[in-house]
Design an enzyme around this catalytic site. Structure first.
Site, PDB file in Angstrom:
ATOM      1  N   GLN A  77      -9.697  -4.073   7.381  1.00 43.52           N
ATOM      2  CA  GLN A  77      -8.863  -3.680   8.513  1.00 43.52           C
ATOM      3  C   GLN A  77      -9.413  -2.429   9.215  1.00 43.52           C
ATOM      4  O   GLN A  77      -8.680  -1.704   9.874  1.00 43.52           O
ATOM      5  CB  GLN A  77      -7.420  -3.432   8.060  1.00 43.52           C
ATOM      6  CG  GLN A  77      -6.723  -4.683   7.545  1.00 43.52           C
ATOM      7  CD  GLN A  77      -5.240  -4.458   7.286  1.00 43.52           C
ATOM      8  OE1 GLN A  77      -4.436  -4.360   8.210  1.00 43.52           O
ATOM      9  NE2 GLN A  77      -4.880  -4.360   6.009  1.00 43.52           N
TER      10      GLN A  77
ATOM     11  N   LYS B  46       0.817  -1.218   0.000  1.00 40.96           N
ATOM     12  CA  LYS B  46       0.000   0.000   0.000  1.00 40.96           C
ATOM     13  C   LYS B  46       0.852   1.270   0.000  1.00 40.96           C
ATOM     14  O   LYS B  46       0.664   2.162  -0.838  1.00 40.96           O
ATOM     15  CB  LYS B  46      -0.914  -0.029   1.228  1.00 40.96           C
ATOM     16  CG  LYS B  46      -1.568   1.278   1.582  1.00 40.96           C
ATOM     17  CD  LYS B  46      -2.353   1.160   2.854  1.00 40.96           C
ATOM     18  CE  LYS B  46      -1.489   1.038   4.075  1.00 40.96           C
ATOM     19  NZ  LYS B  46      -0.786   2.277   4.452  1.00 40.96           N
ATOM     20  N   THR B  47       1.793   1.345   0.938  1.00 42.16           N
ATOM     21  CA  THR B  47       2.624   2.549   1.058  1.00 42.16           C
ATOM     22  C   THR B  47       3.483   2.745  -0.179  1.00 42.16           C
ATOM     23  O   THR B  47       3.650   3.873  -0.675  1.00 42.16           O
ATOM     24  CB  THR B  47       3.509   2.460   2.316  1.00 42.16           C
ATOM     25  OG1 THR B  47       2.680   2.272   3.462  1.00 42.16           O
ATOM     26  CG2 THR B  47       4.326   3.727   2.505  1.00 42.16           C
TER      27      THR B  47
ATOM     28  N   ARG C 175      -0.613 -10.279  10.562  1.00 40.01           N
ATOM     29  CA  ARG C 175       0.645  -9.699  11.056  1.00 40.01           C
ATOM     30  C   ARG C 175       1.794 -10.698  10.902  1.00 40.01           C
ATOM     31  O   ARG C 175       2.961 -10.314  10.931  1.00 40.01           O
ATOM     32  CB  ARG C 175       0.547  -9.346  12.544  1.00 40.01           C
ATOM     33  CG  ARG C 175      -0.491  -8.311  12.974  1.00 40.01           C
ATOM     34  CD  ARG C 175      -0.474  -7.076  12.166  1.00 40.01           C
ATOM     35  NE  ARG C 175      -1.427  -7.169  11.071  1.00 40.01           N
ATOM     36  CZ  ARG C 175      -1.437  -6.373  10.008  1.00 40.01           C
ATOM     37  NH1 ARG C 175      -0.517  -5.452   9.870  1.00 40.01           N
ATOM     38  NH2 ARG C 175      -2.345  -6.520   9.055  1.00 40.01           N
TER      39      ARG C 175
ATOM     40  N   ASP D  65      -4.243   8.259   2.850  1.00 41.01           N
ATOM     41  CA  ASP D  65      -3.793   6.949   3.296  1.00 41.01           C
ATOM     42  C   ASP D  65      -4.703   6.444   4.426  1.00 41.01           C
ATOM     43  O   ASP D  65      -5.303   7.245   5.141  1.00 41.01           O
ATOM     44  CB  ASP D  65      -2.344   7.069   3.798  1.00 41.01           C
ATOM     45  CG  ASP D  65      -1.722   5.726   4.103  1.00 41.01           C
ATOM     46  OD1 ASP D  65      -2.159   4.726   3.518  1.00 41.01           O
ATOM     47  OD2 ASP D  65      -0.792   5.685   4.929  1.00 41.01           O
ATOM     48  N   GLU D  66      -4.822   5.122   4.571  1.00 39.16           N
ATOM     49  CA  GLU D  66      -5.620   4.506   5.646  1.00 39.16           C
ATOM     50  C   GLU D  66      -7.038   5.074   5.679  1.00 39.16           C
ATOM     51  O   GLU D  66      -7.572   5.439   6.735  1.00 39.16           O
ATOM     52  CB  GLU D  66      -4.939   4.705   7.014  1.00 39.16           C
ATOM     53  CG  GLU D  66      -3.532   4.131   7.115  1.00 39.16           C
ATOM     54  CD  GLU D  66      -3.497   2.608   7.229  1.00 39.16           C
ATOM     55  OE1 GLU D  66      -4.554   1.966   7.055  1.00 39.16           O
ATOM     56  OE2 GLU D  66      -2.409   2.069   7.470  1.00 39.16           O
TER      57      GLU D  66
END
Length: 679
Positions: free
Chosen positions: A242, A34-35, A586, A211-212
């Protein structure tokens, strides 16, 4: 240059990066880059000659903003004017510095932090719980509820807080202060009231990235709408699977309804996962498919197959901890590092047994996003109470609990008692017990003296109960001092009460083991457990699943997978399931999940049922098997014989069928799924 920027991206990531004009939703699964995608898109826009100052990129933490800047700038050869890449609140601060005077305020305002906010509220309000008031005022601002709007709310609690809200706002305005929530609240207010300013600001930032996005709240969405007033060039990156922060105001509907709020939205799904093994992803995918409120995607592994996650069933939490410690030591023997391991839990109180076990095994650990169990304020209060009961002449403990829970004894009164005790060379408790009533009432007043004598009597009474029955002691203690009750109104009260129950359960277990065990020896053991020195060789991380969001570890242990602990009772089951999905994803190489047959629950040892998530994910068979997502989904077109054509707005399970909320050309009806046909 643009070609070089794109060379390390997969085709789907490239598709997202090369989209220029118009709204875009990048649905980015866990570990899908994503980043990397959003920072590359920023560099790509600049490489095309787009003015960097016209690009605004918003995120949630300073750490994320710093990381994104580093990545984006490393892709750009020469940048003279850096684009604005910051948190929502930093953007609000910059905006207010230029425009707050339009609200009749000065631009040399100061920002008050959380502690300052509570101090101000405490000076304005003496009766209500300050943490609760602070939380409600924050909610008011983040839902853009003005003082005037708050005043007309129906429930009594809101009306009481609304009066404090008004006084608080007047105080901030008079002293040229803004709080953290004002950094969003006031910019939106300005943009809503001033059409010209809204138009100018929107034209200034012609390209917006967020973002997010699944973590945005109602006010952040409204602010983004204003920033897009003159264009639709907004690209948001997020993962509906998420979305786990509803408790702090985030709303999943922002990401679910993005294609309804903006026109002709391009949707790109990043589904290739570069973090976890195939086996870990298989069970994470299977679990999350049970959710209704999701846009739908499936993580595709790019790493090795890996081993199936391990499932541990233990009789109790002590054996659970022993199994995890055994695995940790085995990993260490194989050359793994503690820094590559983490233990996750849904309920913070579970950390106590883990901390004790790791300490005894000489395994270094660190708590992420929280305090060690014995360092939590409510536990330190309890320890001080029990020390006072065991030894009333302990001045340090006495001072900690004399006004906890609040009984109207302020610092001035405490200082006077302490001064008198030093003069007479006796303890503070002895001062209350032995000094004459005339001398004491002259010193601290009749009301305070009466309160302290009642406290003294309670200490003597609970000491007598303890002598006669160690088992009855805890219940009588909590009833007598209303200890748990004092935390119920706090915004984090449930967590604190869970910690208190865990402590009570620990004490009960200790007293049951041996009739010779007493409070004093119990307190000594705690002192040894909490007095832990750091060890060499790194540390395993302990944290709540909420704190693990955005992190990754080679080896993950998830403990407490029982109904009531994970998922929590009476919680939004879909958000609880998203937490399970976050926990599983994770893990990079190995995942271990654990449940017990009995555990301390609400202060008592209770038999528990394994979590439904173990079955829903396919890790175990039997019990709690639920039907997966229906063939009907939000946004589907359907036909009813009487009402005609409609669009589904909501899907809810109803036995073996589904209850559908359908919009038939403006008329909304709830219809069972068996009465409609999907088009």
């Amino acid at each position: 240059m643009a070609k070089d920027i794109l060379k390390d991206l997969n085709p789907t990531q490239q598709d997202a990066v090369k989209h220029i004009d118009g709204p875009m939703l990048i649905l980015a699964g866990a570990g899908s880059g994503k980043t990397k995608t959003i920072t590359t898109r920023l560099a790509y826009l600049i490489s095309l000659g787009i003015d960097p100052s016209s690009i605004l990129t918003l995120t949630f933490t300073n750490k994320a903003a710093k990381e994104m800047k580093h990545r984006a700038y490393s892709l750009i050869d020469d940048i003279t004017i850096p684009p604005l890449l910051c948190t929502f609140h930093k953007f609000g601060l910059i905006f207010l510095k230029f425009h707050i005077q339009k609200l009749g305020r000065k631009n040399n305002f100061m920002i008050v932090d959380t502690d300052d906010k509570k101090r101000i509220l405490r000076s304005l309000e003496k009766e209500l719980e300050i943490p609760m008031v602070a939380s409600m005022i924050s909610k008011f601002k983040n839902s853009f509820t003005s003082v005037e709007d708050a005043m007309i709310l129906n429930d009594t609690n809101s009306k009481e807080v609304a009066n404090v809200y008004e006084a608080y706002e007047n105080y901030l305005h008079k002293n040229n202060l803004v709080d953290f929530d004002d950094l969003l609240f006031l910019p939106y207010k300005l943009l809503m009231q001033d059409d010209k300013l809204c138009e100018e600001t929107s034209k200034k930032y012609n390209y917006i990235m967020v973002d997010e996005y699944q973590d945005t709240n109602e006010l952040q969405f409204k602010l983004l709408q204003k920033l897009c007033h003159s264009h639709q060039n907004i690209s948001v990156v997020g993962d509906d699977d998420q979305s786990i922060y509803e408790w702090r105001g985030a709303t999943i509907k922002n990401i679910l309804n993005f294609d309804k709020e903006f026109k002709d939205v391009k949707i790109v799904k990043l589904e290739h996962n570069y973090r976890s093994t195939h086996e870990i992803l298989k069970y994470a995918n299977t679990l999350i498919e049970h959710n209704q409120d999701r846009l739908g995607k499936k993580l595709i592994g790019t790493k090795e197959q890996g081993e199936k996650p391990k499932v541990y069933e233990s009789f109790n939490e002590t054996l659970e901890t022993q199994k995890i410690i055994r695995d940790i030591n085995a990993l260490l023997d194989n050359g793994e590092e503690l820094n590559d391991m983490a233990i996750l839990y849904r309920v913070n109180a579970i950390s106590r047994q883990l901390e004790d076990g790791l300490t005894k095994a000489s395994i270094n650990y660190k708590l992420i996003g929280g305090k060690r169990f014995y360092e939590r304020a409510e536990i330190k209060d309890l320890i001080a109470y029990f020390r006072t009961i065991a030894e009333p002449n302990d001045n340090f403990s006495f001072k900690r609990i004399i006004n906890q829970p609040k009984r109207g004894i302020g610092k001035t009164t405490v200082d006077k008692i302490e001064g008198l005790s030093k003069t007479k060379n006796i303890s503070m408790f002895e001062t209350i017990s032995q000094v004459s009533s005339d001398e004491m009432t002259t010193l601290i007043g009749k009301k305070n003296y009466r309160t302290l004598k009642l406290f003294e009597a309670s200490i003597y009474e609970i000491q007598d109960i303890l002598k006669n029955s160690k088992m009855l002691f805890i219940d009588h203690f909590d009833d007598m001092f209303e200890f748990k009750q004092s935390f119920k109104k706090l915004f984090d009260g449930e967590d604190r009460i869970a910690n208190i129950d865990e402590f009570y359960g620990l004490l009960r277990d200790y007293l049951i083991k041996d009739e010779k065990n007493d409070i004093a020896s119990f307190l000594n053991i705690i002192s040894l457990s909490s007095d832990k020195e750091d060890l060499d060789g790194g540390a395993i991380s302990l944290m709540s699943i909420h704190s693990s969001k955005g992190l990754e570890y080679k080896h993950i242990f998830v403990v407490g997978l029982e109904e009531g602990f994970f998922p929590l009772l009476n919680a939004d089951i879909q958000e609880e399931r998203r937490l399970g999905y976050v926990a599983f994803t994770r893990a990079k190489s190995s995942l271990t999940v654990s449940f017990v047959q009995n555990r301390f629950y609400k202060g008592k040892r209770s038999n528990l049922t394994k979590s439904r998530f173990l079955v829903e994910s396919g890790l175990l068979k039997g019990g709690f098997k639920m039907k997966k997502i229906s063939s009907f989904a939000k946004g589907d077109a359907v036909k009813h014989n009487l009402f005609g054509l409609g669009t589904i707005e909501m899907v809810k399970p109803a036995g073996s069928l589904y209850k559908l909320k359908i919009n038939f050309g403006g008329n909304k009806r709830e219809i069972m799924s068996s009465f409609v046909t999907k088009l």
